[in-house]
Design a protein around this motif. Structure first.
Motif, short mmCIF file in Angstrom:
data_model
loop_
_atom_site.label_atom_id
_atom_site.label_comp_id
_atom_site.label_asym_id
_atom_site.label_seq_id
_atom_site.Cartn_x
_atom_site.Cartn_y
_atom_site.Cartn_z
N MET A 170 0.87 -1.18 0.00
CA MET A 170 0.00 0.00 0.00
C MET A 170 0.91 1.23 0.00
O MET A 170 1.38 1.68 1.04
CB MET A 170 -0.91 0.00 1.23
CG MET A 170 -1.86 1.19 1.31
SD MET A 170 -2.89 1.19 2.82
CE MET A 170 -4.05 -0.12 2.43
N SER A 171 1.17 1.75 -1.18
CA SER A 171 2.18 2.79 -1.33
C SER A 171 1.64 4.18 -0.97
O SER A 171 0.56 4.57 -1.43
CB SER A 171 2.68 2.82 -2.77
OG SER A 171 3.52 3.95 -2.97
N TYR A 172 2.42 4.90 -0.17
CA TYR A 172 2.18 6.34 -0.03
C TYR A 172 2.68 6.97 -1.32
O TYR A 172 3.72 7.63 -1.37
CB TYR A 172 2.96 6.90 1.15
CG TYR A 172 2.42 6.59 2.53
CD1 TYR A 172 1.96 7.61 3.35
CD2 TYR A 172 2.40 5.29 3.03
CE1 TYR A 172 1.50 7.34 4.64
CE2 TYR A 172 1.95 5.00 4.30
CZ TYR A 172 1.49 6.03 5.11
OH TYR A 172 1.05 5.77 6.38
N ALA A 173 1.94 6.76 -2.38
CA ALA A 173 2.38 7.16 -3.71
C ALA A 173 2.47 8.67 -3.85
O ALA A 173 3.37 9.20 -4.49
CB ALA A 173 1.43 6.58 -4.76
N ILE A 174 1.49 9.35 -3.26
CA ILE A 174 1.40 10.81 -3.39
C ILE A 174 1.34 11.38 -2.00
O ILE A 174 0.29 11.42 -1.35
CB ILE A 174 0.15 11.20 -4.21
CG1 ILE A 174 0.24 10.58 -5.62
CG2 ILE A 174 0.02 12.71 -4.29
CD1 ILE A 174 -1.06 10.67 -6.40
N LYS A 175 2.48 11.83 -1.52
CA LYS A 175 2.60 12.36 -0.17
C LYS A 175 3.21 13.75 -0.26
O LYS A 175 4.38 13.91 -0.61
CB LYS A 175 3.46 11.44 0.70
CG LYS A 175 3.58 11.87 2.15
CD LYS A 175 4.39 10.86 2.94
CE LYS A 175 4.52 11.23 4.41
NZ LYS A 175 5.32 10.22 5.16
N TYR A 176 2.39 14.72 0.06
CA TYR A 176 2.82 16.11 -0.05
C TYR A 176 3.59 16.56 1.19
O TYR A 176 3.35 16.06 2.30
CB TYR A 176 1.61 17.01 -0.27
CG TYR A 176 1.05 16.93 -1.67
CD1 TYR A 176 1.56 17.71 -2.69
CD2 TYR A 176 0.02 16.03 -1.98
CE1 TYR A 176 1.05 17.63 -3.98
CE2 TYR A 176 -0.49 15.94 -3.26
CZ TYR A 176 0.04 16.75 -4.26
OH TYR A 176 -0.46 16.66 -5.55
N ALA A 177 4.52 17.49 0.99
CA ALA A 177 5.24 18.12 2.10
C ALA A 177 4.30 19.12 2.74
O ALA A 177 4.37 20.33 2.53
CB ALA A 177 6.52 18.79 1.60
N SER A 178 3.39 18.61 3.56
CA SER A 178 2.24 19.36 4.04
C SER A 178 2.47 19.91 5.44
O SER A 178 3.20 19.32 6.25
CB SER A 178 1.01 18.45 4.05
OG SER A 178 -0.09 19.07 4.68
#
Length: 325
Positions: free
Chosen positions: A191-199
């Motif tokens: 289950m990939s954290y495919a799209i993880k923003y520098a939030s």
């Protein structure tokens, strides 16, 4: 007014049962994944100050949380470890007797039907708080990959049902997929954290996990919040490398990304309703500024409407109670 020609959309809204009959989006307990923070000390249940209602549990008290999870019908949990020992390479992450490994074995032995998702990263275990090996204050991508593979294999050996790498290193999915396959865990999904923003929404989580970077930030490996097309490139790479799920994190301010990922890729999409999103609602509710139940249900329904199949949320127990009501 009878000569006017117009559509009467309100016909389908004129009672609660009518609205339920035509409702397009449904939020179910089965959609929820509940994050849990696990400590190495004994006899501990520590509330996270910036996350009301969320606790760090020692393994000898983890049954208190898991009993409630099972009673509420929540079927999946996401484990984060808070180790006693940290070093520059995060060695406790891939220690077969590490905190996540111990917690996983405890849950699988006592609650075998629960799906255990293991967070696969180094930031909670490194003394610098970054998600990989550091050289000259820079995270070395390729040198970090073997350690992430070791972590994933160790977690799978402990009984994790799903490996969830959250580090955002280039090539992390293909490295972990190959490592799991070679170790005999070809049936364990990623289950990939495919799209993880520098939030800026991660602050309360870092309090809970003790993973605040000791210098700099994570902008060289997490995504720029201004970018949309980059998210598609990241997701495409992960699917091609063998990801079985795609996570979009955070969820609330990135619903456009959730929708685009859902439209383009034929794998389950997971929205991560992150700690800052959770804590803002809790704080406003404690001040009686909002109706917490209505706000949370509306917010999570919007994630489902945007295309999420699953939602990781710290509000999972509250939502499960409200759905049962």
């Amino acid at each position: 007014m009878t000569n006017l020609q117009f559509d009467r959309h309100r016909r389908l809204r004129n009672s609660a049962n009518m609205r339920a009959l035509v409702r397009e989006t449904h939020l179910n307990v089965e959609d929820l994944i509940y994050p849990i923070f696990v400590l190495e000390e004994k006899g501990q249940k520590n509330e996270v100050p910036s996350m009301p209602g969320i606790y760090q549990f020692s393994i000898d008290r983890l049954h208190e949380e898991m009993d409630e999870v099972v009673k509420l019908g929540i079927r999946s949990v996401l484990l984060f470890g808070v180790p006693n020992h940290k070093d520059e390479v995060g060695s406790e992450a891939y220690n077969d007797e590490g905190i996540i490994q111990q917690a996983t074995r405890f849950i699988k032995e006592n609650y075998p039907e629960i799906i255990v998702v293991a967070d696969t990263c180094l930031c909670e275990y490194t003394d610098h708080g970054h998600c990989g090996v550091i050289h000259n204050h820079y995270v070395d991508n390729d040198e970090s990959l073997p350690l992430l593979v070791q972590t994933a294999v160790s977690q799978a050996k402990a009984g994790a049902d799903i490996i969830a790498p959250s580090n955002m290193m280039d090539g992390f999915v293909t490295a972990i997929r190959e490592g799991l396959d070679q170790a005999g865990f070809e049936n364990i999904p990623v289950m990939s954290y495919a799209i993880k923003y520098a939030s800026a929404f991660y602050g309360p989580f870092r309090d809970a996990a003790g993973s605040t970077p000791q210098f700099g930030d994570r902008k060289t490996y997490q995504m720029d919040p201004a970018n949309r097309l980059e998210a598609q490139r990241e997701a495409e790479s992960d699917v091609m490398e063998g990801a079985d799920f795609l996570i979009v994190k955070p969820a609330m301010t990135y619903l456009d990304i959730v929708r685009e990922v859902r439209d383009r890729f034929n794998v389950p999409v997971v929205a991560y309703n992150v700690s800052g999103e959770y804590s803002m609602v809790k704080a406003a509710a404690q001040n009686s500024w909002i109706d917490e139940k209505q706000i949370v249900l509306e917010k999570l329904t919007s994630m489902k409407r945007a295309g999420a199949d699953l939602i990781i949320t710290y509000a999972a127990k509250d939502v499960a109670k409200w759905i049962q009501e």
